[in-house]
Design a protein around this motif. Structure first.
Motif, mmCIF file in Angstrom:
data_model
loop_
_atom_site.group_PDB
_atom_site.id
_atom_site.type_symbol
_atom_site.label_atom_id
_atom_site.label_comp_id
_atom_site.label_asym_id
_atom_site.label_seq_id
_atom_site.Cartn_x
_atom_site.Cartn_y
_atom_site.Cartn_z
ATOM 1 N N ASP A 349 0.835 -1.204 0.000
ATOM 2 C CA ASP A 349 0.000 0.000 0.000
ATOM 3 C C ASP A 349 0.869 1.253 0.000
ATOM 4 N N ASP A 350 1.946 1.223 0.781
ATOM 5 C CA ASP A 350 2.855 2.367 0.829
ATOM 6 C C ASP A 350 3.570 2.550 -0.511
ATOM 7 N N LYS A 353 1.120 4.123 -2.808
ATOM 8 C CA LYS A 353 0.929 5.529 -2.439
ATOM 9 C C LYS A 353 2.098 6.387 -2.914
#
Length: 372
Positions: A349-350, A353
């Protein structure tokens, strides 16, 4: 807000499956709709002739077929998740770069033979210098791009590579020695999952095993998994010359469940490659509780932190010493614990992002012109 579309080839079954429930462009299905007559004829040629004819057409100044397709579909920015330099067009793009090891290790045959070095360098030079943003896993990767290709630092994003989901999901799966026995494994073993390229440095593992046997009497085995890229016979012959043939197992490619158990039952993972440091096996091993001994190549300490024991890739004695040190339960347990922590320091997810944030910044530039 950005609208994302997956551009994929039908032949890539994994991506095609992911694209079933998302906005997608099937390039194989739509490519012919933007081809001119010459390109249609070229598409019917055998593979090698098609590449030559395609190169000649590009040299005449015509746009690449895929680029015309992207423009027709309204694509304004491409995020290329693999550093293949076969598409350099006029649509702004970002690209994930794994490494520049052909620059650091130009002597390996898979990198240098038959004009391969020149093809890599020409393609990578154009790809990196024209990229709007380049995604790398380490600050060392950033430094190498700046040094070799003079790309400004502000166009390079460092995004730490997370551990593969398959390994994280199997972190609590118990070891099952029956699985590895069915593969032919006997006794304690080192595990090295890598295709048989010379730069993977399989022979230093065999040399380390020879030293360990001579110096301690420990009859440690080796399991090599992965496909043959032309160097397996050399590794097999090398094992025989050292008297290690009976302790060396070549499994070829294995199923995912077997791979997990090979990690979980191994004495440790060895990863002595000359190229990297963006390799998946150490991250898989961390997540699965397998100690890691890896080569101290540029960027390795940054990627692996204190969760791996590092050795010069040419030094079999240093590799042997690191392996022997793991017979101390305190050393071994501390390294396994550090690996498990390291495996969860970054998340996909990071990573996503970070890519979206780079698109947000570039959108302030892209708004300066309309659709083409």
């Amino acid at each position: 807000m950005h609208e994302f579309v997956i551009c994929h080839q039908r032949s890539n079954h994994i991506i095609a499956e992911l694209a079933r429930d998302a906005p997608a462009i099937d390039i194989d299905a739509k490519r012919s709709s933007v081809m001119n007559l010459d390109e249609r004829i070229v598409s019917l040629l055998p593979s090698r002739a098609r590449k030559l004819a395609g190169w000649l057409l590009r040299g005449s100044g015509s746009h690449r077929v895929d680029e015309r397709l992207y423009l027709r579909e309204g694509i304004e920015f491409l995020v290329r998740l693999a550093p293949y330099a076969d598409f350099i067009g006029d649509i702004p793009y970002g690209v994930v770069l794994w490494d520049l090891q052909y620059r650091l290790n130009p002597w390996f045959p898979e990198i240098s033979s038959g004009g391969e070095w020149e093809r890599r360098d020409d393609g990578t030079s154009s790809m990196l210098r024209r990229a709007s943003v380049i995604y790398v896993g380490t600050e060392e990767g950033r430094r190498q791009i700046e040094y070799f290709y003079q790309v400004p630092s502000n166009r390079i994003e460092v995004l730490s590579s997370p551990a593969p989901e398959l390994a994280l999901a199997a972190a609590d799966v118990p070891p099952d020695s029956d699985v590895v026995r069915r593969l032919g494994v006997k006794g304690e073993y080192l595990f090295y999952p890598a295709q048989f390229w010379p730069h993977k440095n399989h022979v230093v593992v065999l040399e380390a095993c020879r030293l360990i046997r001579q110096q301690t009497g420990w009859d440690l085995g080796v399991v090599f998994s992965g496909g043959d890229k032309g160097n397996r016979q050399h590794v097999d012959d090398y094992a025989r010359r050292l008297g290690l043939a009976e302790k060396t197992l070549f499994t070829g490619f294995v199923e995912q469940a077997e791979l997990i158990q090979l990690y979980k039952n191994a004495f440790c993972l060895v990863y002595p490659t000359f190229c990297g440091p963006e390799g998946l096996p150490p991250m898989e091993a961390f997540a699965l509780g397998c100690p890691v001994v890896a080569s101290a190549i540029p960027g390795a300490s940054e990627q692996l932190g204190n969760a791996a024991l590092l050795h010069p890739p040419t030094d079999e004695q240093a590799l042997a010493d690191a392996i022997i040190s793991l017979r101390d339960a305190e050393v071994r347990n501390a390294l396994v614990a550090a690996g498990r922590r390291h495996a969860t320091r970054a998340h996909w997810d990071d990573y996503a992002k970070g890519i979206v944030a780079s698109l947000d910044r570039f959108a302030r530039i892209r708004r300066c012109w309309g659709a083409r």
